[in-house]
Design an enzyme around this catalytic site. Structure first.
Site, short mmCIF file in Angstrom:
data_model
loop_
_atom_site.label_atom_id
_atom_site.label_comp_id
_atom_site.label_asym_id
_atom_site.label_seq_id
_atom_site.Cartn_x
_atom_site.Cartn_y
_atom_site.Cartn_z
N HIS A 56 27.53 48.27 18.40
CA HIS A 56 26.23 48.74 17.94
C HIS A 56 25.37 48.92 19.19
O HIS A 56 25.54 48.20 20.18
CB HIS A 56 25.53 47.69 17.07
CG HIS A 56 26.26 47.33 15.83
ND1 HIS A 56 27.14 46.29 15.74
CD2 HIS A 56 26.21 47.87 14.59
CE1 HIS A 56 27.62 46.20 14.53
NE2 HIS A 56 27.08 47.15 13.80
N ASP A 59 24.17 45.61 20.36
CA ASP A 59 25.15 44.63 20.87
C ASP A 59 25.13 44.68 22.40
O ASP A 59 25.44 43.71 23.08
CB ASP A 59 26.58 44.97 20.43
CG ASP A 59 26.78 44.85 18.94
OD1 ASP A 59 26.00 44.13 18.28
OD2 ASP A 59 27.74 45.48 18.43
N MET A 90 34.64 53.99 19.50
CA MET A 90 33.68 54.13 18.40
C MET A 90 32.36 53.47 18.77
O MET A 90 32.33 52.46 19.46
CB MET A 90 34.27 53.48 17.14
CG MET A 90 33.37 53.42 15.93
SD MET A 90 32.34 51.94 15.86
CE MET A 90 33.26 50.92 14.70
N GLU A 183 30.74 53.67 6.14
CA GLU A 183 31.37 52.40 5.74
C GLU A 183 30.65 51.79 4.54
O GLU A 183 29.46 51.53 4.59
CB GLU A 183 31.35 51.42 6.92
CG GLU A 183 31.96 50.07 6.59
CD GLU A 183 32.00 49.13 7.78
OE1 GLU A 183 31.79 49.58 8.92
OE2 GLU A 183 32.24 47.93 7.56
N LYS A 185 30.09 48.89 1.44
CA LYS A 185 30.19 47.45 1.13
C LYS A 185 29.38 47.21 -0.14
O LYS A 185 28.29 47.77 -0.28
CB LYS A 185 29.62 46.67 2.31
CG LYS A 185 29.61 45.16 2.15
CD LYS A 185 29.52 44.54 3.54
CE LYS A 185 28.75 43.28 3.62
NZ LYS A 185 28.71 42.75 4.99
N GLU A 219 36.71 49.31 4.88
CA GLU A 219 36.97 47.96 5.40
C GLU A 219 37.69 47.16 4.33
O GLU A 219 37.24 47.09 3.19
CB GLU A 219 35.67 47.25 5.80
CG GLU A 219 35.93 45.79 6.17
CD GLU A 219 34.77 45.05 6.81
OE1 GLU A 219 34.07 45.66 7.64
OE2 GLU A 219 34.58 43.87 6.46
N HIS A 222 35.62 44.64 2.41
CA HIS A 222 34.59 45.16 1.52
C HIS A 222 35.18 45.65 0.20
O HIS A 222 34.54 45.51 -0.84
CB HIS A 222 33.80 46.27 2.22
CG HIS A 222 33.08 45.77 3.45
ND1 HIS A 222 32.45 46.59 4.33
CD2 HIS A 222 32.93 44.51 3.94
CE1 HIS A 222 31.91 45.86 5.30
NE2 HIS A 222 32.21 44.60 5.09
N ASP A 247 38.47 49.50 9.23
CA ASP A 247 38.11 48.13 9.63
C ASP A 247 39.10 47.18 8.97
O ASP A 247 39.11 47.00 7.74
CB ASP A 247 36.68 47.78 9.18
CG ASP A 247 35.63 48.31 10.15
OD1 ASP A 247 36.00 49.03 11.11
OD2 ASP A 247 34.44 47.99 9.96
N ASP A 257 30.81 37.98 2.45
CA ASP A 257 31.54 38.80 3.43
C ASP A 257 32.27 37.88 4.41
O ASP A 257 31.71 37.44 5.41
CB ASP A 257 30.51 39.67 4.17
CG ASP A 257 31.16 40.74 5.04
OD1 ASP A 257 32.33 41.07 4.81
OD2 ASP A 257 30.47 41.23 5.94
N ASP A 259 35.10 38.28 6.32
CA ASP A 259 35.58 38.81 7.61
C ASP A 259 36.66 37.93 8.24
O ASP A 259 36.62 37.60 9.44
CB ASP A 259 34.42 39.01 8.60
CG ASP A 259 33.51 40.16 8.21
OD1 ASP A 259 33.98 41.08 7.51
OD2 ASP A 259 32.34 40.16 8.62
N ASP A 289 37.58 44.13 12.33
CA ASP A 289 36.19 43.73 12.10
C ASP A 289 36.21 42.36 11.45
O ASP A 289 36.01 42.22 10.24
CB ASP A 289 35.48 44.76 11.21
CG ASP A 289 33.99 44.48 11.14
OD1 ASP A 289 33.52 43.59 11.87
OD2 ASP A 289 33.29 45.15 10.36
C1 GLT Z 1 28.64 44.11 10.22
C2 GLT Z 1 29.29 44.59 8.96
C3 GLT Z 1 30.54 45.31 9.32
C4 GLT Z 1 30.24 46.64 9.96
C5 GLT Z 1 29.63 46.53 11.27
C6 GLT Z 1 29.24 47.90 11.74
S1 GLT Z 1 28.38 45.36 11.38
O1 GLT Z 1 29.42 43.13 10.81
O2 GLT Z 1 29.56 43.50 8.10
O3 GLT Z 1 31.39 45.47 8.25
O4 GLT Z 1 31.46 47.31 10.17
O5 GLT Z 1 27.92 48.20 11.50
MN MN Z 2 33.09 46.64 8.98
MN MN Z 3 32.88 42.71 6.46
#
Ligand code: GLT
Ligand code: MN
Ligand code: MN
Length: 361
Positions: A56, A59, A90, A183, A185, A219, A222, A247, A257, A259, A289
């Protein structure tokens, strides 16, 4: 110890700066790891054998940096990437962290906020282009609501379209050659997010002024949050030529979330996903991600990053074994009905003969 699961540049494994620098802060607890500067982060990614780093705007460049500070930071980061042998495939923009985006960015009610979101994205595109990125991800983390009293949701869709159309024009004007990857979510950090699934974005993209420039960034986590099959979303995106990025991580359905490290929660589902990406010849980055558990220190972060890539390569290897296995292929060849055609093209006589046919149910 090196083996056949070692990552190589041709695997195109990338990590976001925000993933390996994740300090384990959550809504209930503070950081558990020291901060990791972007330049040290890139060195870490080089050390574990990654190919790319994504970021980002903020970042790398603090939101309040002066133009001179920005240029120095970018120069030093470019040297760090070069030294580590890491590329930037990216870039993206943070339209969720700063308090200004509390009501959303492109969809916020305040037109000044919306204009600022577009300006911030244009500057993030400048940054990404300078670093060599060709994919620009847009995750609308704040584009949603806690209550629908605040605006009509179709109004939000129109605002989102206007913002993205404008950014496509900027991309053309500046000759950046970006492909945008949207993306989805379903929730978190908002109660509900407007574009909750990859399928929602696939419906939205054809309504844009430059649909060819815009695809999706599914993702895994998500789709799993919504209880969906991530592979099915990825496959639909692929089938219509819209899989511009991916992702990879993992997640239990219905939770926050998470991750998690790639393939650590649903290894069987991730086998099918990796097999799909490899079988169809997806040539884009394999972006992780995800982040390490809160219980890990910096060495644990390296283990986590290596583990994401290793899990992918193990599943890729298993997919190749599946394809080469005579017994499995023999069983598959016994399945009826090969190919994708069902009734062929419509014609009045063809439909008459289909209507006249007797099927043995
Ligand atoms: C954040 C989000 C991710 C996105 C990122 C990109 S930021 O961590 O939960 O899924 O991919 O903006
Ligand atoms: Mn993501
Ligand atoms: Mn995520």
């Amino acid at each position: 110890m090196s083996d056949r699961y070692d990552p190589r540049p041709e695997h195109k494994f990338s990590f976001g700066l925000w993933t390996t620098a994740n300090r384990g802060r959550d809504p209930f607890g503070d950081s558990v790891r020291p901060s990791l500067s972007p330049n040290d982060n890139v060195a870490l990614l080089g050390e574990v054998g990654a190919w790319g780093v994504n970021l980002h705007d903020n970042d790398l460049v603090p939101i309040d940096a002066t133009a001179a500070e920005r240029d120095r930071i970018v120069r030093e980061f470019q040297s760090a990437c070069k030294a580590a042998g890491i590329v930037v495939p990216m870039a993206t923009v943070s339209l969720f962290f700063d308090p200004i985006f509390k009501d959303g960015a492109f969809t916020a009610n305040d037109p000044e906020v919306r204009a600022y979101a577009v300006q911030k994205t244009m500057r993030a595109m400048d940054l990404g282009a300078e670093l060599g990125a060709k994919i620009f991800v847009l995750w609308g983390g704040r584009e949603g609501t806690e209550t629908d009293a605040c605006r009509r949701p179709d109004e939000a869709v129109k605002r989102l379209r206007e913002g993205i159309d404008y950014l496509c024009e900027y991309n053309i004007d500046k000759k950046y050659g970006f492909k945008f990857a949207l993306e989805a979510k379903p929730n978190e950090p908002r109660g509900d997010i407007y574009m909750p699934t990859t399928g929602a974005y696939l419906g939205f993209i054809p309504t844009l002024a430059h649909p060819e420039m815009v695809g999706v960034n599914p993702e895994v986590a998500h789709e799993h949050m919504a209880g969906l099959n991530a592979l099915h979303a990825v496959a639909q995106a692929w089938e219509c030529g819209k899989l511009f990025h991916i992702d990879l991580n993992d997640q239990n359905p219905g939770r926050y979330d998470q991750d998690f490290r790639f393939a650590s929660a649903t290894p069987k589902a991730m086998f099918w996903l990796v097999k799909f990406l490899e079988d169809v010849g997806y040539a884009g980055p394999r972006h992780f991600d995800a982040h390490a558990y809160r219980t890990e220190d910096l060495n644990g972060v390296k283990d986590f990053a290596r583990g994401c890539m290793r899990s992918y390569l193990i599943l890729k290897d298993k997919a190749a074994r599946w394809n080469a296995d005579k017994e499995i292929q023999g069983i598959l060849s016994e399945l009826p009905g090969k190919g994708t055609s069902t009734v062929g093209k419509y014609s009045p006589s063809g439909s008459a003969s289909l209507l006249g046919k007797t099927f043995d149910r």
